[in-house]
Design a protein around this motif. Structure first.
Motif, PDB file in Angstrom:
ATOM      1  N   ASN A 114      37.014   6.321  -2.534  1.00  0.00           N
ATOM      2  CA  ASN A 114      36.085   7.050  -1.666  1.00  0.00           C
ATOM      3  C   ASN A 114      34.717   7.235  -2.299  1.00  0.00           C
TER       4      ASN A 114
ATOM      5  N   ARG B 126      31.142   6.206  -0.503  1.00  0.00           N
ATOM      6  CA  ARG B 126      29.965   7.084  -0.405  1.00  0.00           C
ATOM      7  C   ARG B 126      28.743   6.425  -1.029  1.00  0.00           C
TER       8      ARG B 126
ATOM      9  N   HIS C 219      30.241   6.750  10.586  1.00  0.00           N
ATOM     10  CA  HIS C 219      29.079   7.543  10.159  1.00  0.00           C
ATOM     11  C   HIS C 219      27.893   7.361  11.095  1.00  0.00           C
TER      12      HIS C 219
ATOM     13  N   VAL D 147      27.356  12.494   4.842  1.00  0.00           N
ATOM     14  CA  VAL D 147      28.211  11.589   5.597  1.00  0.00           C
ATOM     15  C   VAL D 147      28.787  12.328   6.802  1.00  0.00           C
TER      16      VAL D 147
ATOM     17  N   ASN E  96      36.601   9.033   7.660  1.00  0.00           N
ATOM     18  CA  ASN E  96      35.636   9.575   6.684  1.00  0.00           C
ATOM     19  C   ASN E  96      35.945  11.020   6.302  1.00  0.00           C
TER      20      ASN E  96
ATOM     21  N   PHE F 129      35.589  12.643   2.600  1.00  0.00           N
ATOM     22  CA  PHE F 129      34.300  12.817   1.910  1.00  0.00           C
ATOM     23  C   PHE F 129      33.153  13.126   2.865  1.00  0.00           C
TER      24      PHE F 129
END
Length: 601
Positions: free
Chosen positions: A66, A70, A120, A150, A191, A194
């Motif tokens: 993850n 990011r 996102h 995010v 997502n 994170f």
């Protein structure tokens, strides 16, 4: 400059679903060949990012790194790849929707990354772009545009997937009026592990479906453990739990009780983007399969030389051509509706939403046709790899698993099949589409034994007739079903689904023929484009006839059925081609181009 129809035609942009009632080529369409230079450059930048930054990290992504995801989002933000749909006033670039779809294509080389990126920039960010107030946009969008924050989207629950409005999560106002108190849970949130901000849907006072912006540090919000999935394993997917979660009152998104407007508009746009979001993966897996068959030998011969291998490669290319033609045609229609509008005007977002909603039929087509074409293509790709296609060492194994989710995302394909036929009929009842009048004309033509004729006499004349015949099949089937079942038609899903398949093939054939003719050089059709269209038609023409016949068999009985089947035979068109010759035209072009031969790079 946006790839839209000519300014003089901007007021004559066809309505959503109008392709079913207009002759092939009645209006010019946007295609990859009509892209502006700045769009091509943007696409190349995004594609280079995918090839150089994402694909080399495929194993780390698959292992749920993850932190890497990011960081990739942040790097994409530095290149402006997260901000295409965000207005310039809030740190974005506010580009046209054709460019947005080009970006979706370029980012789809790896399934897990495509989902992470799409969640996102799409379902996570767009609700705030389209429905947020000025303060919310100012607070969140600049950070989302750069990847500093995010975004994620929380709609699905244990008992509400396709039935989004059946959500059980509740929201009540705190006694002091400063917060909304949320209780409930959400499932399958991309997502989630994170994300910094979630768009969450809950029912105010138990019945008013409403959107909220919820930050990750909200007291009472808990992110559950990662789900372990069949495919897209590298993307984060977690449940969310709300236990008296205190969301600031100012984080209400849109209006109380109007959350369905947010959800449905996001779904429409997501369905359109899914058409583009499968193209990158389709082209990559075609290229990989081509390379593998060139290198792999059996009986002392590269398997690319075997006719059945070449047949699969040609079929894969034809599917790409169909999805590509429909996808960018539809993107151009949306942009055409927005041509010349001031992006800084207060009503711009409302006009954008109206344009997206106008082409909800086409968007559902892109969702179903795109996801099922990808599925068929990766299946052929695995077969071409033989035993190697079942081994994790080869990227096609992961692509095969990753592809499956697309038939569930953005409303299942079953739901979208109901929507395609259902929206056509609803718009006809409202008088927005001349379905019943045109279907009446078709019935008269069939009674006289007439079939459509091509307007031109070129190599694609038979495919023009096939497209027009498919339209008539769909119109006739919809009319008979509507007259037979009336308001109960929606209960007969097998009828609606079969006729939706006919509508999809009609749109594909219409788009491919129109695109190929537009791309003619000095009046000469490109033989590769012709062969791609003819290959697709070889499967689509009998399929459309069979689907209509099945719909009629599920609608009528006895003499009434016999009568309609005899009339339908007028539209049972067949043009003989040597499939081996078409195959060779396409595969030789693949070999020369080292992949899909009509790339817009």
């Amino acid at each position: 400059m946006a790839a839209v129809l000519e300014p003089a035609q901007s007021k004559e942009i066809p309505a959503g679903g109008a392709f079913l009632f207009q002759e092939v080529g009645a209006t010019r369409i946007v295609t990859p060949e009509t892209l502006a230079e700045d769009q091509r450059l943007f696409f190349k930048t995004a594609l280079q990012f995918s090839r150089e930054k994402v694909l080399p990290q495929a194993e780390r992504i698959e292992a749920k790194d993850n932190a890497l995801l990011r960081d990739l989002l942040r790097q994409a933000g530095e290149l402006g790849l997260l901000s295409v749909d965000i207005p310039e006033a809030y740190g974005g670039t506010g580009l046209d929707k054709t460019t947005s779809l080009l970006l979706a294509e370029a980012m789809s080389l790896n399934g897990s990354w495509s989902v992470t990126f799409g969640a996102h920039t799409g379902i996570g960010t767009l609700p705030i772009v389209w429905f947020g107030n000025a303060a919310q946009k100012e607070k969140y969008l600049p950070k989302l545009a750069t990847g500093e924050w995010v975004a994620a989207y929380a709609l699905t629950e244990q008992g509400s997937g396709s039935d989004a409005l059946g959500a059980k999560t509740k929201a009540v106002r705190s006694p002091d009026g400063k917060h909304w108190i949320l209780n409930g849970s959400k499932l399958y949130i991309t997502n989630a592990a994170f994300a910094d901000v979630f768009v969450v849907f809950a029912k105010v006072d138990g019945d008013k479906f409403t959107g909220f912006i919820v930050e990750k540090d909200t007291p009472g919000l808990t992110v559950g453990p990662e789900e372990h999935k069949m495919g897209i394993r590298g993307s984060s997917t977690c449940p969310l739990y709300f236990e008296d979660a205190r969301v600031p009152a100012e984080n209400l998104l849109g209006e109380i009780g109007k959350g369905h407007k947010i959800a449905f508009n996001i779904l429409n746009y997501g369905r359109l983007k899914l058409g583009a979001g499968v193209l990158g993966g389709m082209k990559l897996q075609l290229q990989n399969a081509l390379h593998f068959t060139q290198e792999r030998k059996q009986f002392g011969t590269p398997i690319v030389q075997f006719p059945l291998s070449r047949e699969k490669l040609a079929r894969m290319a034809a599917l790409i051509h169909a999805v590509e033609s429909m996808t960018y045609r539809t993107a151009g229609l949306v942009d055409g509706r927005l041509f010349g509008r001031d992006k800084s005007a207060p009503d711009y977002e409302a006009n954008l939403l109206a344009a997206v909603e106008e082409y909800a039929i086409e968007s559902s087509i892109m969702k179903v046709h795109g996801s099922e074409s990808l599925n068929a293509l990766v299946d052929d790709a695995v077969q071409l790899h033989g035993g190697a296609g079942y081994i994790e060492e080869y990227p096609v194994e992961r692509a095969y698993r990753d592809a499956r989710i697309n038939r569930i995302f953005e409303g299942t394909n079953e739901i979208n099949r109901m929507l395609i036929a259902g929206m056509l009929l609803k718009r006809a009842v409202k008088g927005d589409l001349p379905l019943f009048a045109m279907a009446g004309n078709v019935a008269e033509e069939l009674s006289r034994g007439e079939r459509p004729r091509a307007r031109g006499e070129d190599a694609l004349a038979p495919q023009e007739v096939a497209a027009e015949s498919a339209k008539r099949l769909a119109l006739h089937g919809l009319r008979v079903a509507a007259e037979t079942f009336g308001t109960d038609l929606e209960k007969h899903q097998e009828v609606l689904a079969a006729l939706s398949d006919v509508v999809m093939d009609a749109f594909a054939l219409d788009s491919m023929v129109t695109r190929t003719r537009q791309a003619a050089s000095q009046g000469k059709l490109d033989p590769v484009r012709v062969a791609l269209t003819q290959l697709y038609a070889l499967d689509a023409v009998p399929r459309a006839y069979d689907r209509t016949r099945r719909a009629l068999c599920a609608t009528l009985q006895g003499d009434a059925l016999d009568k309609e089947l005899k009339r339908l035979a007028t539209l049972d068109v067949f043009t003989p081609y040597n499939p081996a010759e078409l195959r060779e035209t396409v595969v030789k072009a693949l070999e020369q181009a080292n992949g899909y031969p009509l790339s817009q790079e």
